[in-house]
Write an enzyme that holds these catalytic residues in place. Structure first.
Site, short mmCIF file in Angstrom:
data_model
loop_
_atom_site.label_atom_id
_atom_site.label_comp_id
_atom_site.label_asym_id
_atom_site.label_seq_id
_atom_site.Cartn_x
_atom_site.Cartn_y
_atom_site.Cartn_z
N ARG A 106 0.87 -1.48 -0.02
CA ARG A 106 -0.41 0.21 0.21
C ARG A 106 0.79 1.40 0.26
NH1 ARG A 106 -3.04 -3.50 -0.61
NH2 ARG A 106 -5.18 -3.40 -0.03
N SER B 76 -10.61 0.12 3.46
CA SER B 76 -10.14 -0.25 4.49
C SER B 76 -8.76 0.76 4.65
CB SER B 76 -8.70 -1.62 4.15
OG SER B 76 -8.34 -2.49 3.61
N GLU C 150 -4.22 4.13 5.99
CA GLU C 150 -4.67 3.85 4.68
C GLU C 150 -4.63 4.87 3.97
OE1 GLU C 150 -5.18 1.88 0.29
OE2 GLU C 150 -6.48 0.42 2.10
N1 EPU Z 1 -11.13 -10.46 11.13
C1 EPU Z 1 -11.80 -10.33 12.17
N2 EPU Z 1 -12.48 -9.76 12.31
C2 EPU Z 1 -12.96 -9.73 11.17
C3 EPU Z 1 -12.94 -9.29 9.61
C4 EPU Z 1 -11.45 -10.31 9.85
O1 EPU Z 1 -11.04 -10.75 12.79
O2 EPU Z 1 -14.60 -8.73 11.49
C5 EPU Z 1 -9.96 -11.17 10.53
C6 EPU Z 1 -9.41 -12.44 10.49
O3 EPU Z 1 -8.91 -13.06 11.18
C7 EPU Z 1 -9.15 -12.11 8.64
C8 EPU Z 1 -8.19 -10.88 8.74
O4 EPU Z 1 -8.60 -10.46 9.80
O5 EPU Z 1 -8.73 -14.59 7.87
C9 EPU Z 1 -8.25 -10.25 7.69
O6 EPU Z 1 -9.71 -10.22 6.87
P1 EPU Z 1 -9.47 -9.93 4.92
O7 EPU Z 1 -9.38 -11.56 4.72
O8 EPU Z 1 -11.00 -9.83 5.26
O9 EPU Z 1 -8.99 -8.70 4.71
P2 EPU Z 1 -8.25 -7.36 5.06
O10 EPU Z 1 -6.98 -8.32 5.70
O11 EPU Z 1 -8.89 -7.40 6.16
C10 EPU Z 1 -7.32 -7.02 3.47
C11 EPU Z 1 -6.31 -5.79 2.60
C12 EPU Z 1 -8.05 -5.01 1.77
C13 EPU Z 1 -8.14 -7.31 0.56
C14 EPU Z 1 -8.72 -7.77 1.84
C15 EPU Z 1 -8.12 -9.05 0.54
C16 EPU Z 1 -4.84 -4.30 3.63
C17 EPU Z 1 -5.12 -3.15 4.34
N3 EPU Z 1 -6.74 -4.48 2.92
O12 EPU Z 1 -8.27 -7.08 3.89
O13 EPU Z 1 -7.75 -4.34 0.83
O14 EPU Z 1 -9.56 -6.77 -0.32
O15 EPU Z 1 -7.32 -7.81 2.42
O16 EPU Z 1 -7.09 -9.22 0.58
O17 EPU Z 1 -4.51 -4.81 3.27
C18 EPU Z 1 -8.58 -1.89 0.39
O18 EPU Z 1 -7.19 -1.89 0.30
O19 EPU Z 1 -9.07 -0.66 0.44
C19 EPU Z 1 -8.71 -3.42 0.81
C20 EPU Z 1 -10.55 -3.16 0.84
#
Ligand code: EPU
Length: 341
Positions: free
Chosen positions: A162, A238, A334
């Site tokens: 990012r 995010s 971000e």
């Molecule tokens: N989780 C929780 N509670 C929740 C939701 C998630 O504890 O309510 C934990 C879980 O352990 C889950 C982990 O967070 O496995 C990761 O969640 P998720 O797969 O939704 O992905 P993220 O890391 O929160 C990142 C990117 C997203 C992208 C997704 C999929 C960043 C800041 N965000 O989210 O990007 O779509 O992975 O690759 O890196 C964006 O940049 O705007 C964005 C949406």
């Protein structure tokens, strides 16, 4: 080029904030950059793509330049890949749909990301195991001070998680006009289902040899399920980055939180999902005045309809403070904050 004064900002940011833009300049012809340059040199401006990664804190007194340059064109066609030139004002997901229509691979995991193509290199957009970095060939950008359009190869852009040189050390210096992507042709696609959720969803559908369209469909379904549609509920995806901590910090964290999820970055560094940290602090689905966090993904701050930019910013501060005091981890925004200066 169109210039308007005192424009309601609602249509220009996916948070749906109605902050006033004191001056809006819509750039729809590359040639106009030469006319615009003296003005931009005198009046530092915000450069706007799709408005999907900004938080407008107040009414803005700096001019806003909306990049509306359009065009998608194959500029090189080899046996196994194509180079595609995309103007900065094209909508990202429409580009993904166009590439799938041509059977060009590489963008399928990046389906349904809001925003415009010129903003994609700024924060090296990424999702579901792929980043722009993996498909980007060149960025063309106008150096406002020098009045020159320069080209940067992928490796020169400083692309990381990012981040990019455009977002950090070159901040405010360039206006991105065009990006060139290297996409694969049929028979040469590299299907990436490494992200657990994609694999699970494909297996659930009984798809064992997915096409790029299958991957795109599955990514769209997962995103629609987890992330709020900004047309319905204002948000900028995010709000924070997933923090990267040292391995020894993880060991300390695990002493109190055995179940902490994490991903290896390299031998010394670990990425912790910010969503988990925020969730653990009790913020998931919380409503605070006109703002709050999303019920399915607490990393996404939302506008329930009446929020102001300052209200959303204040909530993000509160979240930062509670994560820092409970886990000793500093969350980094971000989303870019645009405020009066
Ligand atoms: N989780 C929780 N509670 C929740 C939701 C998630 O504890 O309510 C934990 C879980 O352990 C889950 C982990 O967070 O496995 C990761 O969640 P998720 O797969 O939704 O992905 P993220 O890391 O929160 C990142 C990117 C997203 C992208 C997704 C999929 C960043 C800041 N965000 O989210 O990007 O779509 O992975 O690759 O890196 C964006 O940049 O705007 C964005 C949406």
């Amino acid at each position: 080029m169109i210039i308007q004064n005192n424009v309601p900002g609602k249509a220009y940011n996916t948070f749906g904030l109605n902050s006033q833009l004191s001056k809006l300049i819509v750039l729809d012809d590359r040639k106009d950059l030469a006319y615009l340059r003296p003005y931009l040199q005198e009046h530092p401006s915000w450069i706007l793509g799709g408005g999907s990664n900004i938080l407008i804190e107040d009414n803005l007194n700096k001019p806003v330049v909306r990049v509306n340059l359009k065009g998608i064109q194959v500029i090189k066609d080899n046996e196994d890949h194509v180079l595609v030139s995309v103007m900065a004002g094209e909508n990202w997901h429409e580009l993904v749909l166009w590439s799938l229509g041509q059977d060009y691979g590489g963008l399928e995991n990046l389906s349904l990301i809001p925003g415009r193509c010129g903003a994609a290199p700024m924060q090296n957009i990424g999702a579901y195991g792929i980043e722009l970095k993996d498909v980007l060939h060149t960025v063309h950008a106008y150096h406002i001070e020098q009045g020159l359009e320069l080209s940067f190869h992928n490796q020169e852009c400083g692309l990381g998680y990012r981040t990019s040189n455009f977002k950090t050390k070159w901040k405010g210096q360039y206006l991105i006009t065009e990006i060139v992507l290297r996409l694969t042709k049929i028979g040469h696609h590299v299907i990436n289902t490494s992200y657990g959720a994609i694999e699970k969803e494909l297996a659930h559908k009984g798809i064992t040899e997915p096409t790029i369209k299958d991957v795109s469909n599955v990514v769209c379904e997962i995103r629609k399920r987890k992330l709020p549609d900004p047309e319905i509920i204002g948000n900028a995806g995010s709000f924070f980055k997933n923090p990267i901590i040292e391995r020894k910090q993880l060991v300390a964290l695990q002493e109190k939180n055995k179940e902490v999820p994490f991903y290896e970055v390299d031998s010394d560094n670990i990425k912790i999902p910010a969503a988990w940290l925020i969730d653990q602090c009790g913020w998931k689905g919380k409503v605070v005045g006109g703002t709050g966090t999303h019920k399915n993904q607490p990393l996404v701050l939302v506008n329930h309809g009446t929020a102001t930019g300052s209200e959303i910013y204040a909530l993000s501060e509160e979240i930062k403070v509670s994560v820092a005091s409970r886990f000793g981890i500093e969350l980094e925004r971000e989303v870019n904050v645009w405020s009066k200066q």
